[in-house]
Each structure stands twice: as C-alpha cells, then as structure tokens.
Design a protein around this motif. Structure first.
Motif, short mmCIF file in Angstrom:
data_model
loop_
_atom_site.label_atom_id
_atom_site.label_comp_id
_atom_site.label_asym_id
_atom_site.label_seq_id
_atom_site.Cartn_x
_atom_site.Cartn_y
_atom_site.Cartn_z
N TYR A 52 0.82 -1.21 0.00
CA TYR A 52 0.00 0.00 0.00
C TYR A 52 0.86 1.26 0.00
CZ TYR A 52 -4.56 -2.24 0.68
OH TYR A 52 -5.71 -2.94 0.50
N TYR A 53 1.93 1.27 0.75
CA TYR A 53 2.81 2.44 0.83
C TYR A 53 3.30 2.85 -0.56
CZ TYR A 53 7.01 5.19 1.73
OH TYR A 53 7.96 6.17 1.73
N ASN A 54 3.57 1.89 -1.40
CA ASN A 54 4.08 2.18 -2.73
C ASN A 54 2.98 2.58 -3.72
OD1 ASN A 54 7.13 1.66 -3.03
ND2 ASN A 54 6.39 0.10 -1.62
N ILE A 55 1.75 2.57 -3.28
CA ILE A 55 0.62 2.98 -4.12
C ILE A 55 -0.02 4.24 -3.56
CG2 ILE A 55 -1.68 2.32 -4.94
CD1 ILE A 55 -0.55 -0.59 -4.91
N CYS A 56 -0.35 4.22 -2.26
CA CYS A 56 -1.04 5.35 -1.65
C CYS A 56 -0.82 5.30 -0.14
CB CYS A 56 -2.54 5.27 -1.97
SG CYS A 56 -3.54 6.50 -1.11
N GLU B 28 17.42 -3.35 0.48
CA GLU B 28 17.28 -3.42 1.93
C GLU B 28 17.26 -2.02 2.54
OE1 GLU B 28 19.13 -6.63 4.35
OE2 GLU B 28 20.23 -7.02 2.48
N GLU B 29 18.13 -1.14 2.04
CA GLU B 29 18.17 0.23 2.54
C GLU B 29 16.86 0.96 2.23
OE1 GLU B 29 21.74 1.74 0.72
OE2 GLU B 29 23.04 0.63 2.11
N LYS B 30 16.33 0.76 1.02
CA LYS B 30 15.05 1.38 0.66
C LYS B 30 13.93 0.85 1.55
CE LYS B 30 15.93 2.46 -4.19
NZ LYS B 30 15.58 2.17 -5.59
N LEU B 31 13.94 -0.45 1.80
CA LEU B 31 12.91 -1.05 2.66
C LEU B 31 12.98 -0.48 4.07
CD1 LEU B 31 12.94 -4.76 1.49
CD2 LEU B 31 10.95 -3.26 1.52
N GLU C 135 5.96 -2.28 -9.09
CA GLU C 135 6.93 -1.82 -8.09
C GLU C 135 6.45 -2.10 -6.68
OE1 GLU C 135 10.83 -0.22 -7.69
OE2 GLU C 135 9.72 -1.14 -9.31
N ALA C 136 5.17 -1.88 -6.41
CA ALA C 136 4.61 -2.16 -5.09
C ALA C 136 4.70 -3.66 -4.79
CB ALA C 136 3.17 -1.68 -5.02
N SER C 137 4.38 -4.47 -5.77
CA SER C 137 4.44 -5.93 -5.60
C SER C 137 5.87 -6.38 -5.37
CB SER C 137 3.88 -6.62 -6.84
OG SER C 137 2.54 -6.23 -7.06
#
Length: 165
Positions: free
Chosen positions: A12-16, A126-129, A84-86
C-alpha cells in the motif's frame, strides 16, 4: 500504537500512503469491490497445487516451494500494474527470511498476463525497505490519515469511497 509491519503495508505504501493509515487503523477496503473479488479468485484458482499462504512471523507468502536447492517464495498478483509495489512487498518477505538466516529468492506471478518475474534482494533494496518501514511507522502513528491525493489508481481503488465520497 504497536506496529506489526506487514508486506501489505509495504504494498500500500508504494501505491497510496493514505491506504496504509486506513488499513493500519482497521478501516478495510470494500471487500465486494470487483478488483478485490477478482484478485481473490485468481489467487485461489491459480497455483492451487503449490503450498500456499505460508505464515512466517509477520509475513504471509502466497506460494512457497523448493526449486533444486533454493527456497522460492511467490506472490500472485492480478496484473503487473502495481509492479513496483508488488516487488517491494516480495522483497520485504525475502528480507524477513534473510534476517532469520534463511536464503530465498522470490517470484512475482501474473497469471492473467502469463508472466512471472524473479526478484532478488540487494543491499540497495534493503536500505530502501528500511526507509519505507520508518516512514510507514510515522504514517501509522499519526492521529489522522494523510489527506486524499488523487492519482491514476484512484478510480479502481477499493478505498475510493473513503477519499472522494
């Protein structure tokens, strides 16, 4: 609020980001929304022979199998529209396994498109996560959701009534 981070929050974070807050505060999307119903059907129909819905800590893998000497976890998605979200949702699961000392690779399955995509966790991922997780925690801890912001995904969103009713 104790935050139990999940792959769904990452997705969800990567979508909205508003959806992250709504989900975390037990405000569920319209379960009868056509896209949710179709997604649920595809998930249950495809890959039924594989072991599915494996729980590992705060992760739930759609698919788990062994390919030669490798453990493979998979996510089944209706389409690659949210690629990208997936991808980051699956990377989150791979990261959880890595932190537990388990090496795994991931595969995104798009059965309606007859496609699959292999996913591997890199140090950059990993850093992005880690940054995403920190931002998700900040969003969830707020008293109210982020304001509604229209994007290309809104017309088919199962949360659209919460934002634009």
């Amino acid at each position: 609020m104790d935050i139990y981070m999940t792959g769904v929050y990452i997705w969800y974070y990567n979508i909205c980001k508003r959806q992250v807050w709504l989900m975390a505060h037990s405000i569920l999307p319209d379960e009868n929304d056509d896209n949710i119903v179709l997604g649920r059907f595809l998930h249950e129909y495809y890959y039924s022979k594989d072991q599915k819905e494996i729980k590992f800590g705060n992760a739930v893998f759609d698919i788990l199998y062994q390919d030669k000497d490798e453990i493979v976890i998979g996510e089944t998605k209706k389409s690659s529209r949210f690629k990208e979200a997936s991808r980051y949702q699956l990377l989150f699961y791979i990261k959880i396994l890595k932190e537990a000392g388990i090496s795994a690779k991931g595969v995104l399955f798009y059965p309606e498109e007859r496609k699959k995509e292999e996913v591997e966790l890199t140090l950059e991922d990993e850093e992005k996560l880690d940054k995403m997780i920190a931002e998700i925690e900040t969003i969830i801890e707020k008293e109210s959701p982020p304001p509604a912001a229209y994007c290309k995904y809104c017309p088919k969103c199962a949360y659209r009534e919460y934002c634009f009713a």
